[in-house]
Design a protein around this motif. Structure first.
Motif, mmCIF file in Angstrom:
data_model
loop_
_atom_site.group_PDB
_atom_site.id
_atom_site.type_symbol
_atom_site.label_atom_id
_atom_site.label_comp_id
_atom_site.label_asym_id
_atom_site.label_seq_id
_atom_site.Cartn_x
_atom_site.Cartn_y
_atom_site.Cartn_z
ATOM 1 N N LEU A 68 -6.971 -4.632 -3.109
ATOM 2 C CA LEU A 68 -6.159 -5.812 -2.767
ATOM 3 C C LEU A 68 -4.872 -5.733 -3.576
ATOM 4 O O LEU A 68 -4.610 -6.536 -4.468
ATOM 5 C CB LEU A 68 -6.927 -7.100 -3.081
ATOM 6 C CG LEU A 68 -8.195 -7.340 -2.256
ATOM 7 C CD1 LEU A 68 -8.904 -8.608 -2.724
ATOM 8 C CD2 LEU A 68 -7.868 -7.426 -0.764
ATOM 9 N N GLY A 70 -0.855 -5.711 -3.667
ATOM 10 C CA GLY A 70 0.267 -6.218 -2.882
ATOM 11 C C GLY A 70 1.600 -5.600 -3.230
ATOM 12 O O GLY A 70 2.637 -6.086 -2.789
ATOM 13 N N GLU A 203 1.301 -7.946 11.816
ATOM 14 C CA GLU A 203 0.239 -7.204 11.144
ATOM 15 C C GLU A 203 -0.607 -6.477 12.184
ATOM 16 O O GLU A 203 -0.844 -6.984 13.280
ATOM 17 C CB GLU A 203 -0.636 -8.142 10.326
ATOM 18 C CG GLU A 203 0.105 -8.766 9.151
ATOM 19 C CD GLU A 203 -0.790 -9.675 8.327
ATOM 20 O OE1 GLU A 203 -1.708 -9.170 7.644
ATOM 21 O OE2 GLU A 203 -0.567 -10.897 8.382
ATOM 22 N N THR A 264 -5.074 -2.863 6.902
ATOM 23 C CA THR A 264 -4.036 -3.732 7.430
ATOM 24 C C THR A 264 -2.665 -3.210 7.040
ATOM 25 O O THR A 264 -2.457 -2.783 5.893
ATOM 26 C CB THR A 264 -4.203 -5.180 6.941
ATOM 27 O OG1 THR A 264 -3.144 -5.993 7.458
ATOM 28 C CG2 THR A 264 -4.213 -5.283 5.427
ATOM 29 N N PRO A 287 -1.532 -5.442 1.990
ATOM 30 C CA PRO A 287 -1.627 -6.830 2.465
ATOM 31 C C PRO A 287 -0.247 -7.445 2.655
ATOM 32 O O PRO A 287 0.655 -7.258 1.834
ATOM 33 C CB PRO A 287 -2.415 -7.516 1.346
ATOM 34 C CG PRO A 287 -3.264 -6.429 0.778
ATOM 35 C CD PRO A 287 -2.407 -5.195 0.829
ATOM 36 N N ARG A 291 0.358 -12.938 5.898
ATOM 37 C CA ARG A 291 -1.063 -13.014 6.251
ATOM 38 C C ARG A 291 -1.542 -14.445 6.496
ATOM 39 O O ARG A 291 -2.445 -14.658 7.314
ATOM 40 C CB ARG A 291 -1.928 -12.346 5.185
ATOM 41 C CG ARG A 291 -1.852 -12.969 3.796
ATOM 42 C CD ARG A 291 -2.515 -12.092 2.746
ATOM 43 N NE ARG A 291 -2.465 -12.693 1.414
ATOM 44 C CZ ARG A 291 -1.414 -12.580 0.608
ATOM 45 N NH1 ARG A 291 -0.339 -11.911 1.002
ATOM 46 N NH2 ARG A 291 -1.431 -13.149 -0.580
ATOM 47 N N LEU A 303 -7.432 -10.133 5.736
ATOM 48 C CA LEU A 303 -8.140 -9.536 4.591
ATOM 49 C C LEU A 303 -9.652 -9.659 4.730
ATOM 50 O O LEU A 303 -10.393 -8.801 4.237
ATOM 51 C CB LEU A 303 -7.662 -10.166 3.281
ATOM 52 C CG LEU A 303 -6.181 -9.949 2.942
ATOM 53 C CD1 LEU A 303 -5.887 -10.401 1.514
ATOM 54 C CD2 LEU A 303 -5.763 -8.494 3.127
#
Length: 394
Positions: A68, A70, A203, A264, A287, A291, A303
């Motif tokens: 995760l 970013g 996305e 993603t 990500p 989102r 996610l």
């Protein structure tokens, strides 16, 4: 099931889903002061890099790994770790591969990728004081010049570096003097035609060679000031005269498939006000900052779908059939003081909202069954503050 997550800052976006599905979480983070550390079942403060997380994944016998992260800088290390994990531990590691990252982490290579696959992109040139050192660049786009006086398109132009995100090192020059001033601080510059129009992101979920574009998000109009999209009112689906959202989805699908992305990704476009054409700008293999809008407008939390991929519960057709046709708004509010939620803080339900972002920079994303319902909910949540954004006129 037990899943390892790398990076704590975005962990609260998936925590509610883990609890709903009785999935144990193992969380690694290099910053001991990061938010969300206490949300996980097991947490470990580790050095930067992938060595410690992979060691913990093995010790804890996790069934899959989800980064995760970013920011762009660690993404190649993540892609290399993916190769190792899937080969040595034989468990899913949901992230894009080295091929995809090598292109998307380099803005110049991304432009060449668009050209190779005949995807419209803004005209560009690479200006370098040492062009012989440039690698993997089509020579027709290299200009061995010492100034910007002879570029092949008109001012204004957008000046960028190969890497960077969040508007870092991006400058809009209105004449050659401003462009040459920028060159004083950089040996190499990606010089791009400035396109006046609407900024859009979408996305795309990808898994095992299948891809699903979600909903096009409108991020505002281009400006000379280069205002970051997070400081604008944004909405989804995009409602732009002359723009076909299914066309956006189709182009996004082809980009993701050509990149062989996984997990993603987020693709940025501009829809030109002048010629009503869609131009691809860049791809972010991480990500997305959109989102919440994606989740609010489509009912699909990107996610949480990464968790489904690890579990083997992800099916493109099933997810596509679950997509809702809602309307979403995202508004920068600094600090939220309106009504509180009873549902999990980061989960959208029918006609609901999520507050996110750090203190003093909060944003609220509102989801409604229709545009009218969303505006009605926005008025309820924000009261007279809503007048500052002129949303009732939209």
């Amino acid at each position: 099931m037990k899943i390892l997550f790398i990076g704590a800052r975005l962990f609260d976006d998936v925590d509610f889903y883990l609890k709903e599905n009785n999935i144990e979480s193992v969380l690694t983070e290099s910053n001991p002061n990061s938010p969300n550390l206490d949300c996980a079942d097991f947490k470990f403060i580790v050095p930067r890099g992938m060595d410690a997380p992979l060691k913990i994944a093995k010790e804890k016998s996790v069934k899959g790994i989800i980064p995760l992260i970013g920011i762009d800088d660690p993404l190649m290390d993540v892609a290399i770790a993916k190769q190792k994990v899937e080969k040595d531990l034989n468990i899913p590691f949901i992230a894009s591969n080295t091929f995809s990252i090598s292109i998307t982490s380099d803005k110049i290579k991304t432009k060449e990728f668009f050209n190779e696959f005949c995807i419209d992109t803004a005209k560009f040139q690479v200006i370098s004081s040492e062009p012989d050192k440039l690698i993997n660049i089509d020579n027709s786009n290299i200009s061995n010049i010492s100034s910007f006086d002879n570029i092949d398109f008109e001012y204004p132009v957008v000046l960028k570096q190969r890497s960077g995100q969040g508007g870092r090192d991006i400058f809009i020059a209105e004449n050659s003097s401003e462009a040459n001033d920028y060159m004083n601080y950089h040996d190499e510059v990606l010089c791009e035609e400035f396109i006046e129009g609407s900024e859009i992101s979408i996305e795309v979920l990808g898994f095992k060679g299948e891809y699903l574009p979600l909903v096009p998000v409108y991020k505002g109009e281009t400006t000379f000031e280069g205002i970051h999209p997070l400081n604008k009112v944004r909405s989804a689906p995009a409602e732009i005269e002359g723009l076909n959202n299914e066309m956006v989805r189709n182009i996004a699908y082809n980009i993701a498939k050509s990149l062989k992305s996984e997990g993603t990704i987020d693709i940025d476009f501009i829809f030109s006000k002048k010629d009503k054409k869609l131009y691809a700008l860049e791809v972010n293999s991480r990500p997305s900052g959109t989102r919440y809008l994606t989740a609010a407008a489509s009912g699909i939390h990107p996610l949480t779908k990464l968790i489904d991929m690890v579990q083997g519960n992800f099916d493109i057709k099933t997810v596509e059939n679950e997509i809702k046709d809602y309307f979403a708004l995202e508004i920068p509010i600094m600090n939220y003081s309106g009504p509180k939620k009873e549902d999990p803080q980061k989960k959208f339900t029918k006609n609901s909202w999520v507050v996110h972002g750090p203190k003093n920079y909060e944003r609220i994303t509102i989801s409604g069954e229709s545009k009218e319902k969303t505006l009605e909910l926005a008025r309820y949540l924000l009261g007279n503050k809503l007048d500052d954004f002129n949303l009732d006129k939209s």
